[in-house]
Design an enzyme around this catalytic site. Sequence first.
Site, short mmCIF file in Angstrom:
data_model
loop_
_atom_site.label_atom_id
_atom_site.label_comp_id
_atom_site.label_asym_id
_atom_site.label_seq_id
_atom_site.Cartn_x
_atom_site.Cartn_y
_atom_site.Cartn_z
N ASN A 47 -7.18 11.66 2.47
CA ASN A 47 -7.42 10.27 2.88
C ASN A 47 -8.14 10.20 4.23
O ASN A 47 -8.13 9.17 4.89
CB ASN A 47 -6.10 9.52 3.00
CG ASN A 47 -5.38 9.42 1.68
OD1 ASN A 47 -6.00 9.14 0.66
ND2 ASN A 47 -4.08 9.65 1.69
N HIS A 133 2.67 -0.11 -2.51
CA HIS A 133 3.08 1.25 -2.17
C HIS A 133 4.60 1.42 -2.24
O HIS A 133 5.35 0.49 -1.94
CB HIS A 133 2.60 1.55 -0.74
CG HIS A 133 2.71 2.99 -0.35
ND1 HIS A 133 3.75 3.47 0.39
CD2 HIS A 133 1.89 4.04 -0.59
CE1 HIS A 133 3.57 4.77 0.59
NE2 HIS A 133 2.44 5.14 0.01
N GLU A 175 -1.26 -5.41 -0.46
CA GLU A 175 -2.05 -4.43 0.27
C GLU A 175 -3.48 -4.91 0.38
O GLU A 175 -3.92 -5.75 -0.40
CB GLU A 175 -2.03 -3.08 -0.47
CG GLU A 175 -0.66 -2.48 -0.49
CD GLU A 175 -0.60 -1.10 -1.14
OE1 GLU A 175 -1.65 -0.45 -1.30
OE2 GLU A 175 0.52 -0.69 -1.47
N SER A 179 -3.77 1.85 -3.17
CA SER A 179 -3.97 3.28 -2.94
C SER A 179 -4.29 4.09 -4.19
O SER A 179 -4.96 5.11 -4.11
CB SER A 179 -2.74 3.87 -2.25
OG SER A 179 -1.56 3.52 -2.94
N ASP A 204 -0.26 -4.62 3.97
CA ASP A 204 -0.35 -3.21 4.33
C ASP A 204 -1.79 -2.80 4.07
O ASP A 204 -2.24 -2.76 2.92
CB ASP A 204 0.63 -2.42 3.45
CG ASP A 204 0.55 -0.92 3.65
OD1 ASP A 204 -0.44 -0.43 4.24
OD2 ASP A 204 1.47 -0.22 3.19
N HIS A 207 -5.42 1.65 3.61
CA HIS A 207 -6.69 2.23 3.15
C HIS A 207 -7.92 1.44 3.58
O HIS A 207 -9.04 1.90 3.37
CB HIS A 207 -6.68 2.37 1.63
CG HIS A 207 -5.60 3.30 1.17
ND1 HIS A 207 -5.74 4.66 1.16
CD2 HIS A 207 -4.34 3.06 0.75
CE1 HIS A 207 -4.62 5.22 0.74
NE2 HIS A 207 -3.75 4.26 0.48
N LYS A 236 -4.83 7.99 7.68
CA LYS A 236 -5.98 7.92 6.79
C LYS A 236 -7.27 7.90 7.62
O LYS A 236 -7.61 8.92 8.18
CB LYS A 236 -5.80 6.74 5.85
CG LYS A 236 -4.77 7.15 4.79
CD LYS A 236 -3.84 6.13 4.28
CE LYS A 236 -2.78 6.82 3.43
NZ LYS A 236 -1.61 6.01 3.19
#
Length: 385
Positions: A47, A133, A175, A179, A204, A207, A236
Amino acid sequence: MSWSQRIDAALDERRAADSFRVRQSLSGGNGRLLQMGERQWRNFSSNDYLGLSRHPEIIAAWQDGAARYGVGSGGSGHVTGYSEAHETLERELADWLGYPRALLFISGFAANQAVISALARREDRLVADRLSHASLLEAASLSPAQLRRFPHNDMAALSRLLAAPCAGQQLAITEGIFSMDGDRAPLAEVHAITQASGSWLMVDDAHGTGVIGEQGRGSCHQAGIQPELLVVTFGKAFGVSGAAVLCSESVADYLLQFARHLIYSTAMPPAQAQALSASLAIIRSPQGDTLRRHLQRLTARFRAGAAGLPFQLAASETAIQPLIVGDNGRALRLAQRLRERGFWCCAIRPPTVPVGTARLRLTLSAAHQEQDIDALLEALNDCRE
Ligand SMILES: *Cc1c(COP(=O)(O)O)cnc(C)c1O
């Protein structure tokens, strides 16, 4: 059943389902290449989206911080673990993302657990995207509040759940970039729905942070929203480790009183905070823009090439490019064949993803070169079944 029998039965079940997890120890590398003993692979599963984990300035900042502060923080931030390096980083993060406050955590997992457990009470309702997640869903299901999950990105379902009567407060959870699929949440819509229902929103953006938007400010900034709680992680794109929660003054003060992961856990090393400041400076700079543009070009090149292959490509424009193959055994075989050809890719299987959607989760990095992408496409073409 004894403890041993129960444990052995659980392991047997995993083995029978081709979902037994093992680790492999690497001798070096990250970003573009991985090494194990004498062998080397092109890395398509980290990541480290911007390739910053080996950036000389970040390494130097960490070394300098270790020389100045020592290698450990020596305690919880409430005792002696909070340094000028932590304070500076929190101020820089708040400034970058346009929030009054930022609070550091040792990991994204800890940040999500801490926030949800500190906020949620029995009379409350947590409404989370089903593909959130594990750290979010686990914290939500362990909390005394009611947990309702809505189908992935289904805005009508989110509205419906938030409209149901609730004795306490409601928190919607999603998110920025998912992910395992690489797709995005419709954040402007999510935000409008939570605002209209009087609930709060927690995003969140593990990424998206550092990777998308102006100065790498991430998914929320790009969507023009400011959720009440924004979680950013540093393992990440930052190329380091750790996380922060961005919030208001009073939420920050509240978390400092009630977030047990902050109170009863050793703070991140000051040297790490110093390394994170160096990473943030690069992410915000023109060098960061160059890395993000390069990553975008690589992603477009991969997608254009992969469109001609007999694999189901996910609807993702981000650096996460999963190939959905369905069956666990097939995903493992594909990962194994690619590994034999010099490409490090991971098969992701249930329970990390829904049953029947085992996949090869390919991640691209600005550390890659165009020839790496072309070589990967060629290897995938060789691996068609
Ligand atoms: C990686 C990740 C986390 C966990 O962050 P760590 O810092 O690795 O503990 C949390 N949420 C999402 C969406 C992630 O992808």
